[in-house]
Design an enzyme around this catalytic site. Sequence first.
Site, short mmCIF file in Angstrom:
data_model
loop_
_atom_site.label_atom_id
_atom_site.label_comp_id
_atom_site.label_asym_id
_atom_site.label_seq_id
_atom_site.Cartn_x
_atom_site.Cartn_y
_atom_site.Cartn_z
N ARG A 153 0.83 -1.22 0.00
CA ARG A 153 0.00 0.00 0.00
C ARG A 153 0.85 1.26 0.00
O ARG A 153 0.39 2.34 0.36
CB ARG A 153 -0.87 0.03 1.27
CG ARG A 153 -1.61 -1.22 1.54
CD ARG A 153 -2.19 -1.20 2.93
NE ARG A 153 -3.57 -0.77 2.92
CZ ARG A 153 -4.30 -0.58 4.02
NH1 ARG A 153 -3.76 -0.78 5.20
NH2 ARG A 153 -5.54 -0.17 3.94
N VAL A 154 2.13 1.11 -0.37
CA VAL A 154 3.05 2.24 -0.20
C VAL A 154 2.96 3.27 -1.33
O VAL A 154 2.73 2.93 -2.48
CB VAL A 154 4.51 1.76 -0.06
CG1 VAL A 154 4.71 1.15 1.30
CG2 VAL A 154 4.86 0.76 -1.15
N LYS A 205 -7.78 -3.80 -1.26
CA LYS A 205 -6.70 -3.15 -2.01
C LYS A 205 -7.25 -2.44 -3.25
O LYS A 205 -6.91 -1.29 -3.54
CB LYS A 205 -5.65 -4.19 -2.42
CG LYS A 205 -4.66 -3.72 -3.46
CD LYS A 205 -3.73 -2.64 -2.93
CE LYS A 205 -2.93 -1.98 -4.03
NZ LYS A 205 -1.99 -0.99 -3.56
N ARG A 245 -16.33 17.34 6.30
CA ARG A 245 -16.48 16.00 5.71
C ARG A 245 -16.28 16.00 4.20
O ARG A 245 -16.75 15.13 3.50
CB ARG A 245 -17.87 15.44 6.07
CG ARG A 245 -17.96 14.94 7.51
CD ARG A 245 -19.33 14.52 7.91
NE ARG A 245 -20.30 15.62 7.86
CZ ARG A 245 -20.39 16.58 8.77
NH1 ARG A 245 -19.60 16.56 9.82
NH2 ARG A 245 -21.27 17.56 8.65
N CYS A 259 -0.77 2.05 -10.83
CA CYS A 259 -1.77 1.50 -9.91
C CYS A 259 -3.17 2.03 -10.20
O CYS A 259 -4.10 1.28 -10.44
CB CYS A 259 -1.37 1.82 -8.48
SG CYS A 259 0.31 1.29 -8.15
N1 SAJ Z 1 -3.26 12.64 -8.99
C1 SAJ Z 1 -4.13 13.67 -9.36
N2 SAJ Z 1 -4.81 14.32 -8.38
C2 SAJ Z 1 -4.69 14.01 -7.06
C3 SAJ Z 1 -3.83 12.97 -6.69
C4 SAJ Z 1 -3.12 12.30 -7.67
O1 SAJ Z 1 -4.28 13.98 -10.55
O2 SAJ Z 1 -5.36 14.65 -6.24
C5 SAJ Z 1 -2.53 11.90 -10.02
C6 SAJ Z 1 -1.01 11.97 -9.87
O3 SAJ Z 1 -0.49 13.14 -10.44
C7 SAJ Z 1 -0.58 10.70 -10.58
C8 SAJ Z 1 -1.73 9.71 -10.27
O4 SAJ Z 1 -2.81 10.52 -9.88
O5 SAJ Z 1 -0.51 10.90 -11.97
C9 SAJ Z 1 -1.42 8.69 -9.20
O6 SAJ Z 1 -0.71 9.30 -8.12
P1 SAJ Z 1 -1.05 8.98 -6.59
O7 SAJ Z 1 -0.10 9.72 -5.75
O8 SAJ Z 1 -2.49 9.18 -6.32
O9 SAJ Z 1 -0.85 7.40 -6.45
P2 SAJ Z 1 0.33 6.36 -6.82
O10 SAJ Z 1 -0.12 5.64 -8.07
O11 SAJ Z 1 1.66 6.98 -6.81
O12 SAJ Z 1 0.20 5.35 -5.57
C10 SAJ Z 1 -1.06 4.75 -5.28
C11 SAJ Z 1 -1.33 4.95 -3.78
N3 SAJ Z 1 -2.72 4.63 -3.47
C12 SAJ Z 1 -3.51 5.46 -2.75
O13 SAJ Z 1 -3.13 6.51 -2.32
C13 SAJ Z 1 -4.88 4.97 -2.47
C14 SAJ Z 1 -0.38 4.07 -2.97
O14 SAJ Z 1 -0.68 4.14 -1.58
C15 SAJ Z 1 -0.49 2.61 -3.45
O15 SAJ Z 1 0.36 1.74 -2.72
C16 SAJ Z 1 -0.07 2.59 -4.90
O16 SAJ Z 1 -1.02 3.39 -5.63
C17 SAJ Z 1 -0.07 1.16 -5.39
O17 SAJ Z 1 1.03 0.61 -5.55
O18 SAJ Z 1 -1.15 0.56 -5.51
#
Ligand code: SAJ
Length: 421
Positions: A153-154, A205, A245, A259
């Site tokens: 979940r990192v 997950k 909220r 992911c």
């Molecule tokens: N993004 C947005 N708006 C936001 C947040 C993110 O456009 O408000 C975009 C980012 O720029 C990026 C994409 O979403 O392109 C994904 O970035 P992220 O930081 O949301 O997530 P990841 O893919 O780096 O990591 C996620 C995480 N999951 C969650 O936060 C629920 C991480 O904890 C998981 O372990 C990881 O997926 C995984 O390996 O599944």
Amino acid sequence: MRVTVVGLGYIGLPTSVILASAGMNVYGYDVREEHLNNIRQGRTGITEKGFSEKLKEVLDKGLLTVGNTLDGGSDVYLIVVSTSLDKEKNEMDIRALTEASYDVGRVIKRGDLVIVESTVCVGTTEGIIKPILEKTSGLSCRKDFYLAFCPERVLPGDLIRELISNDRIIGGVDRTSSELAKGFYEKFVQGKIYLTDARTAEMAKLIENTYRAVNIALANELALIAEHTGVDVHEAIRLANTHPRVHVHNPGPGVGGYCLTKDPWFLIQNFKGSRIIRDAMRINAEMPDHVIAITERGLKRLGKMLSTSRVCVLGLAYKGNISDPRESPGYEIYLRLKMMGADAVIHDPLVNEYMGYSPVKDVYEAVKGCDAVILATEHDCYLTLDWERIKKLMNPDPLVIDTKNMIRQPPGFYVKKLGAG
Ligand code: SAJ
């Protein structure tokens, strides 16, 4: 205790390092010989804070060894290979995981524990992995060996800290498997550990990343509405989020990474009736097209055509301050620019290469002769750009498309913000 980690990628390798740092004897298995040699020399491409130092330490102490043959000398086998998305069908491709399961099945013995961390569709651990392990080992799960699903979940960018401090969900195929897996994770995890069954853990997950993808899609749709109604979405979201909220995410040029672009599809793979999740994935996937539309309109307003313009995309990493370009929105924008006939270039100081493309490392070199720049990734280095210098290097009437709400209006530029009417 000896642990074998199967798959030394973005999650598997840092996990191996953390296990070894916790005092375990760790053997990292991967089929990529060149990758193994690079790891032995500390060249991994992983730029996570504290990782390189820890890797060197556990390699020097002999707590972590790596290789491309599997043996039965471990008590725990942790499968951390990546599962990918078949983009034609939007379905899970688990060839790497099934292969890894066959490999592990050939070496496990009585009393061993197998843990799967790779993200999978609900039912995979019991329905696909367990039969493979039983068939290849000739052993019986629950009686001779134990099996649990425990999702990673990192967050890339904060991986080392989160590997230790995050709560973990463990879904064993039976109570004994869950308890054994709990004992294993307790050796290095400081967060809480929750026990459940394998199917529920698999779904939990997928829910996590789907929750985030759907909420980003909401933010992206709000950005489109704001552009249409003449409001700055960032200000509106900031104010809405003062409600106790409400936690609206941030809009952007699209969703990248390995992911959020695949896990929601895994969740609905066997549920064709999905509407919200399917639409959310479409909204996110269409954001690069929207960025192109804004760029085209901006250039037109300045009396230029996209097809004859030079455009620089700032950022190839899929999000800010990391070196990972997988499923990068910046790259999607670059491809579309090329398709439209524009002369396109990408700048990124952290990424070395993606899909055979090497981004320009010096931003002032990259913007030379450009008509537009598109801020696609929130790297900190873009907060301190010398816009006066950039203006001198770009063509007259320069355009800036800010997809990440990063900059204030630099003098002499026409700035268009994604999500601002
Ligand atoms: N993004 C947005 N708006 C936001 C947040 C993110 O456009 O408000 C975009 C980012 O720029 C990026 C994409 O979403 O392109 C994904 O970035 P992220 O930081 O949301 O997530 P990841 O893919 O780096 O990591 C996620 C995480 N999951 C969650 O936060 C629920 C991480 O904890 C998981 O372990 C990881 O997926 C995984 O390996 O599944």
